[in-house]
Enzyme design. Structure first.
Site: not given
Length: 269
Positions: A20, A172, A200
């Site tokens: 991105i 995360y 991604t």
């Protein structure tokens, strides 16, 4: 294809060498912005700018490579110093660099859990150090590339490094919640955006398939455009503004997070 509202703008995109971030840098440059392309090393950043010139036909003069490994806070400080001296005025900072939390609990040389540092603390420090450049003219803004997974998170105030109970998804998610909470900080106008589940390097965190990074980047670029009016602390799921997790709108949580982050990055007031 230059766009008048972005053509005079200078934007720093972190993690701009792939995914991105790379697509965000490309779309901003295509619309005429000057883009500071950040990568983990100067070589990686230079390779990305070379690729943008060769593949996307962007003028080399619009791109400026910068390297800093976010798992080392001293490199973040050096990056900020270099940017401020080269660009006393910065229009937009896109806090995009990110990593999935590793399988095993990993601590940086600075003593922080690595995903918390790379995804949040490094961006916190960078934003604080770039504040003079972002606020030198009215209209400076920060766009945090966050995640819908911030809703599943809690910040472990007494153990932010999760040394007592570590799990990849929780580490995360905590880093994404912190980034989303930080957008409500009053020092610089900032928003967060979940760009959608994109194909991604982070895809395995979410799912088996995702939209293209270019589609995800379009949601980020829209928020960089000064023609797009934003409200400090707002959260977007792709192109729709929705309420973030409740913690991200609590003044008390914002102050508490800033205090914790200052401590962890060594900015003792």
């Amino acid at each position: 294809m230059s766009d008048s509202t972005l053509s005079s703008r200078t934007v720093l995109v972190t993690g701009a060498t792939s995914g991105i971030g790379y697509e965000t840098a490309r779309q901003l440059a295509e619309r005429g912005a000057t883009v500071l392309v950040h990568g983990r090393t100067t070589e990686e950043a230079q390779a990305a700018t070379d690729r943008l010139v060769a593949m996307a036909g962007i003028r080399a003069a619009q791109l400026h490579p910068y390297g800093a490994d976010f798992s080392r806070l001293d490199e973040v400080e050096t990056l900020a110093r270099c940017v401020v001296s080269a660009r006393p005025h910065l229009d937009v900072l896109v806090n995009n660099a990110g990593m999935a939390a590793p399988e095993r609990h990993t601590v940086t040389a600075d003593g922080n859990e690595i995903a918390f540092q790379v995804n949040f603390l490094a961006h916190y420090l960078l934003t604080c150090l770039l504040e003079p450049a972002l606020t030198s003219d009215p209209g400076g803004r920060v766009v945090n590339v966050s995640s819908a997974l911030h809703r599943t998170a809690s910040i472990q105030w007494s153990d932010p490094n999760r040394s007592r109970s570590y799990s990849r998804p929780a580490a995360y998610a905590q880093s994404q919640l912190a980034l989303t909470v930080f957008a409500a900080d009053p020092r610089v106008t900032a928003v967060s955006v979940h760009p959608g589940v994109c194909d991604t390097a982070l895809l395995p965190v979410y799912a088996h398939e995702g939209i293209s990074p270019a589609e995800g980047a379009a949601h980020v670029v829209r928020l960089c455009d000064p023609a797009m009016e934003i409200v400090n602390g707002a959260y977007y799921d792709r192109d729709v503004r929705i309420a973030p997790a409740p913690a991200a709108t609590e003044d008390r949580t914002v102050k508490r997070l800033n205090k914790l982050a200052d401590l962890l990055v060594g900015r003792i007031a």
